[in-house]
Every structure is written in structure tokens, then in C-alpha cells.
Motif scaffolding. Structure first.
Motif, PDB file in Angstrom:
ATOM      1  N   SER A 140       0.662   5.265   0.369  1.00  0.00           N
ATOM      2  CA  SER A 140      -0.172   6.386   0.810  1.00  0.00           C
ATOM      3  C   SER A 140       0.480   7.686   0.369  1.00  0.00           C
ATOM      4  N   GLU A 160      -4.493   6.808  -1.637  1.00  0.00           N
ATOM      5  CA  GLU A 160      -3.605   5.657  -1.593  1.00  0.00           C
ATOM      6  C   GLU A 160      -3.928   4.697  -2.723  1.00  0.00           C
ATOM      7  N   TYR A 201       5.260  10.248  -0.276  1.00  0.00           N
ATOM      8  CA  TYR A 201       4.443   9.062  -0.051  1.00  0.00           C
ATOM      9  C   TYR A 201       5.103   8.169   0.986  1.00  0.00           C
ATOM     10  N   THR A 251       0.840  -1.194   0.000  1.00  0.00           N
ATOM     11  CA  THR A 251       0.000   0.000   0.000  1.00  0.00           C
ATOM     12  C   THR A 251       0.876   1.245   0.000  1.00  0.00           C
ATOM     13  N   PHE A 307      -2.844  13.605   4.177  1.00  0.00           N
ATOM     14  CA  PHE A 307      -3.157  12.418   3.385  1.00  0.00           C
ATOM     15  C   PHE A 307      -4.113  12.787   2.255  1.00  0.00           C
ATOM     16  N   TYR A 350       0.744  12.001   0.200  1.00  0.00           N
ATOM     17  CA  TYR A 350       0.569  13.185   1.037  1.00  0.00           C
ATOM     18  C   TYR A 350       0.945  14.430   0.245  1.00  0.00           C
TER      19      TYR A 350
END
Length: 261
Positions: free
Chosen positions: A116, A127, A158, A114, A124, A118
Motif C-alpha cells: 500500500s 496499492e 509504503y 500487498t 493512501f 502513501y
């Protein structure tokens, strides 16, 4: 829709909130939020911290709720991230590549990677999830990964998390590397090509050759693969492969992994 306005704040400051929800006598974290206040109503927005449309008045903070992370299953195992890299092509497609390692003493499968994303303020913004190239990892074994998606708007950085679950040990197909070579062609593409052979006693319906490129610092710079033909690959048969790269900055070496199922 639930809303909250904090009137007891100072202008020109950043605030962080934890949002909890009640369930009977228990409470649980349901989200996190960051907000910024401005010294005066006509001040320009602070970079990259999301809030409601328009600049909030001085001394008030509009809060955007970010869902809390989903708890991991009880049997989940975190894999070690060895290195990662990213690049964007001419079509604004983002590639996130890297390598993870099984640091447990169990065979691990059902692995999800995963990423994610930013913005510049650390908020955030989304994702994506993908799989490792090797479906099952023995203790200490590594696998590269490659995730491809449209570059998220406003992305500044990320984080990466790889999670798997214990799986039973199994006998892997006996596909071996016979020979390989690496070269750059006249068009400027980088190739890792060669031949594999089924040295086992059963046919393998699907064979994939995965190539990981490493830079001068030892980290992954790109990952590619080739699904081979003919299929199935019968005992004693040979099959050629050619993994081609358009992005290969300052590579020092490569590694080849073969999977079959």
C-alpha cells in the motif's frame, strides 16, 4: 455521490474522519478520511493531503473518502515480514523486494503480498498485489518476493502485508543444488550461476531458481530468478542457471531456493 461539509472546524488544522454506513439496525465502517483547513482562502495548500480542487475556505473542510480495508477471510494467516527494500530504475519503474516467513504451525499457500502506497502526509494513494516466489511455505520457512510497477505519482512511503491460507502438505520435487558461484562481469552485472539436478524419480515440468541478495545489515536488497531449460527436467538430468542483477548495493551474501512443479 455522498458529500459532507464540516462547518465546525478551525483554520490551519488537520481533521480525521471515520465514515459509517447503515444497514438496517447495524452500522459498518465504509471508509476513512483526512482533511486540512487553511487560515485564509489564499493560503497555499498543505503538503500532500488530498482534498477537493482548490483551497477550501477557512473554517471548512472538504473530505476525500478512502475505502475501508477489506476484512481478511476467516482462515487467513498473516506472514511475518522479515525485511524489505525498494529502488527505482532509469525508466521510473519501482521495485519492491523483501522476505516473509511462515510463523504458523501449518503449511501455508495461496500467498498474496500487498503493498500500500502513501503520500508525504500519510494519505493512501494506491496499492499493488503480487505473489511470493515460493508458492507454499512450511512452518518457519521463508520466501522472497518481488513486485514491479510504475512508480506511483506522489509516493512517499509504503506498507507491506502478506497473507496466506492453510494448505495440505505435499511432496516437493527433489531438485538439488549441485554447485554455484557468484561474480561480477566486465559489463558491471552481478551473477549467481550454477547447476541443479533432478535427484527424484519423476520428471519436473517447470523448475525455477530464486536468488535473494542480502546487504550488510542482513536485510534483502534484491531478488531475481531464472526459469530453467531443458524442460521437463527428467530424473538424473542437470540444468544450468544464471540469475543476473543490475542492482546489487553493498551485498554481503546470497541465498538460493529451488522450486519445481
Amino acid at each position: 455521490e455522498t458529500a459532507f461539509v464540516d462547518d465546525a472546524v478551525r483554520g490551519g488544522a488537520t481533521y480525521h474522519y471515520r465514515v459509517e454506513g447503515a444497514d438496517g439496525e447495524d452500522t459498518a465502517v465504509v471508509g476513512y478520511a483526512s482533511a486540512v483547513t487553511y487560515p485564509r482562502p489564499d493560503a497555499p495548500p498543505a503538503a500532500a493531503i488530498a482534498s477537493a480542487a482548490g483551497s477550501p475556505p477557512a473554517g471548512r473542510a472538504n473530505v476525500a473518502i478512502i475505502p475501508a480495508p477489506t476484512p481478511l477471510p476467516p482462515d487467513a494467516l498473516l506472514l511475518g515480514l522479515m525485511s524489505d527494500a525498494s529502488y527505482t530504475d532509469a525508466f521510473d519503474t519501482l521495485y519492491v523486494v523483501g522476505e516473509v516467513r511462515n510463523d504458523s504451525n501449518l503449511d501455508v499457500g495461496d500467498i498474496h503480498v500487498t503493498v500500500s502506497f502513501y503520500d508525504a502526509a500519510g494519505t493512501f494513494i494506491g496499492e499493488t498485489t503480487g505473489r511470493t516466489m515460493l508458492k507454499t511455505l512450511s512452518p518457519g520457512e521463508r520466501s522472497p518476493f518481488l513486485l514491479r510497477l510504475a512508480r506511483p505519482v506522489g509516493m512517499s512511503n509504503y506498507s507491506i502485508k502478506a497473507v496466506g491460507r492453510p494448505v495440505p502438505s505435499y511432496l516437493r520435487p527433489q531438485i538439488v543444488l549441485v554447485e554455484s558461484r557468484a561474480f561480477e562481469d566486465e559489463a558491471g552485472f552481478y551473477h549467481v550461476a550454477g547447476t541443479v539436478k533432478n535427484t527424484g524419480s519423476v520428471s519436473v515440468p517447470r523448475v525455477r531458481v530464486v536468488v535473494t541478495l542480502y546487504g550488510r545489515d542482513g536485510g534483502v536488497v534484491n531478488v531475481g530468478f531464472d526459469d530453467l531449460s531443458p524442460v521437463p527436467l527428467h530424473p538424473g538430468e542437470l540444468a544450468p542457471f544464471d540469475v543476473t542483477f543490475t542492482y546489487f548495493p553493498k551485498i554481503l551474501r546470497h541465498a538460493i531456493a529451488i522450486t519445481g512443479e
